[in-house]
Design a protein around this motif. Structure first.
Motif, mmCIF file in Angstrom:
data_model
loop_
_atom_site.group_PDB
_atom_site.id
_atom_site.type_symbol
_atom_site.label_atom_id
_atom_site.label_comp_id
_atom_site.label_asym_id
_atom_site.label_seq_id
_atom_site.Cartn_x
_atom_site.Cartn_y
_atom_site.Cartn_z
ATOM 1 N N TYR A 102 0.837 -1.197 0.000
ATOM 2 C CA TYR A 102 0.000 0.000 0.000
ATOM 3 C C TYR A 102 0.875 1.252 0.000
ATOM 4 O O TYR A 102 0.677 2.164 -0.803
ATOM 5 C CB TYR A 102 -0.932 -0.013 1.218
ATOM 6 C CG TYR A 102 -1.568 1.316 1.515
ATOM 7 C CD1 TYR A 102 -2.619 1.784 0.737
ATOM 8 C CD2 TYR A 102 -1.117 2.110 2.571
ATOM 9 C CE1 TYR A 102 -3.213 3.000 0.996
ATOM 10 C CE2 TYR A 102 -1.709 3.331 2.842
ATOM 11 C CZ TYR A 102 -2.749 3.773 2.050
ATOM 12 O OH TYR A 102 -3.332 4.984 2.310
ATOM 13 N N GLU A 103 1.860 1.288 0.890
ATOM 14 C CA GLU A 103 2.734 2.458 1.009
ATOM 15 C C GLU A 103 3.569 2.655 -0.257
ATOM 16 O O GLU A 103 3.745 3.780 -0.720
ATOM 17 C CB GLU A 103 3.657 2.338 2.233
ATOM 18 C CG GLU A 103 2.931 2.432 3.559
ATOM 19 C CD GLU A 103 2.191 3.742 3.756
ATOM 20 O OE1 GLU A 103 2.657 4.793 3.270
ATOM 21 O OE2 GLU A 103 1.124 3.718 4.395
ATOM 22 N N THR A 104 4.073 1.570 -0.827
ATOM 23 C CA THR A 104 4.873 1.653 -2.057
ATOM 24 C C THR A 104 4.028 2.173 -3.211
ATOM 25 O O THR A 104 4.446 3.081 -3.944
ATOM 26 C CB THR A 104 5.464 0.275 -2.409
ATOM 27 O OG1 THR A 104 6.295 -0.158 -1.328
ATOM 28 C CG2 THR A 104 6.289 0.349 -3.682
ATOM 29 N N ASN A 105 2.852 1.598 -3.394
ATOM 30 C CA ASN A 105 1.973 2.040 -4.477
ATOM 31 C C ASN A 105 1.563 3.498 -4.301
ATOM 32 O O ASN A 105 1.529 4.257 -5.259
ATOM 33 C CB ASN A 105 0.729 1.151 -4.568
ATOM 34 C CG ASN A 105 1.038 -0.212 -5.141
ATOM 35 O OD1 ASN A 105 2.067 -0.416 -5.758
ATOM 36 N ND2 ASN A 105 0.145 -1.159 -4.915
ATOM 37 N N ARG A 106 1.252 3.854 -3.086
ATOM 38 C CA ARG A 106 0.846 5.232 -2.808
ATOM 39 C C ARG A 106 1.992 6.203 -3.114
ATOM 40 O O ARG A 106 1.782 7.257 -3.714
ATOM 41 C CB ARG A 106 0.394 5.334 -1.349
ATOM 42 C CG ARG A 106 -0.304 6.609 -1.014
ATOM 43 C CD ARG A 106 -1.037 6.466 0.330
ATOM 44 N NE ARG A 106 -1.529 7.742 0.761
ATOM 45 C CZ ARG A 106 -2.645 8.296 0.320
ATOM 46 N NH1 ARG A 106 -3.386 7.671 -0.557
ATOM 47 N NH2 ARG A 106 -3.033 9.475 0.754
ATOM 48 N N ALA A 107 3.207 5.837 -2.718
ATOM 49 C CA ALA A 107 4.379 6.687 -2.971
ATOM 50 C C ALA A 107 4.646 6.798 -4.467
ATOM 51 O O ALA A 107 4.958 7.888 -4.978
ATOM 52 C CB ALA A 107 5.603 6.123 -2.257
#
Length: 149
Positions: free
Chosen positions: A45-50
């Motif tokens: 989630y954090e990687t995709n969001r970034a």
């Protein structure tokens, strides 16, 4: 020779298309970033969001560049005549027609190729300030200015 009004209209259309396309890309990236959070958790989630945030930033930079180009085009008076090559002048040489405006490159206007170039480009710098009949060199070629509008 082609009129500056025709060239300006074509350039405005091109820039407007790029602005619209970039605005859509930003909206898609925002949607993707915001909807991804509803289905993913953790590191993914954090990687995709970034990654989506980086894409949004890149698209916003492109949008700002296109808006600056649109503003630059709006500063050109198509009826103004020039004695020297400068921003806003249409320059005819034996090797092509150049519009000192924004760096878009070659465009087709009424079946003629016109090179829309920036005054800060290498060829723009080489021809800047020249008068009708003067010669400038670019990449080992000589260009004689035949007309300035």
């Amino acid at each position: 020779m082609i009129s500056k009004t025709n060239i300006l209209n074509q350039l405005h259309d091109l820039i407007s298309e790029k602005i619209t396309s970039t605005e859509k890309a930003i909206a898609v990236a925002i949607e993707s970033r915001d909807s991804d959070g509803k289905s993913s958790m953790g590191d993914k989630y954090e990687t995709n969001r970034a990654m989506m945030q980086i894409e949004i930033g890149n698209q916003q930079k492109k949008l700002a560049q296109y808006q600056k180009q649109k503003n630059d085009l709006n500063r050109i008076n198509p009826d103004k005549k020039y004695d020297t090559t400068q921003f806003g002048s249409l320059v005819s040489t034996e090797n092509g027609i150049y519009f000192l405006s924004i760096g878009i490159g070659p465009i087709k206007v009424k079946n003629e190729t016109v090179f829309a170039i920036s005054v800060t480009s290498p060829i723009g710098q080489a021809m800047l300030g020249k008068k009708n009949g003067q010669v400038f060199s670019f990449q080992g070629k000589s260009f004689e200015i035949q007309a300035i509008l």
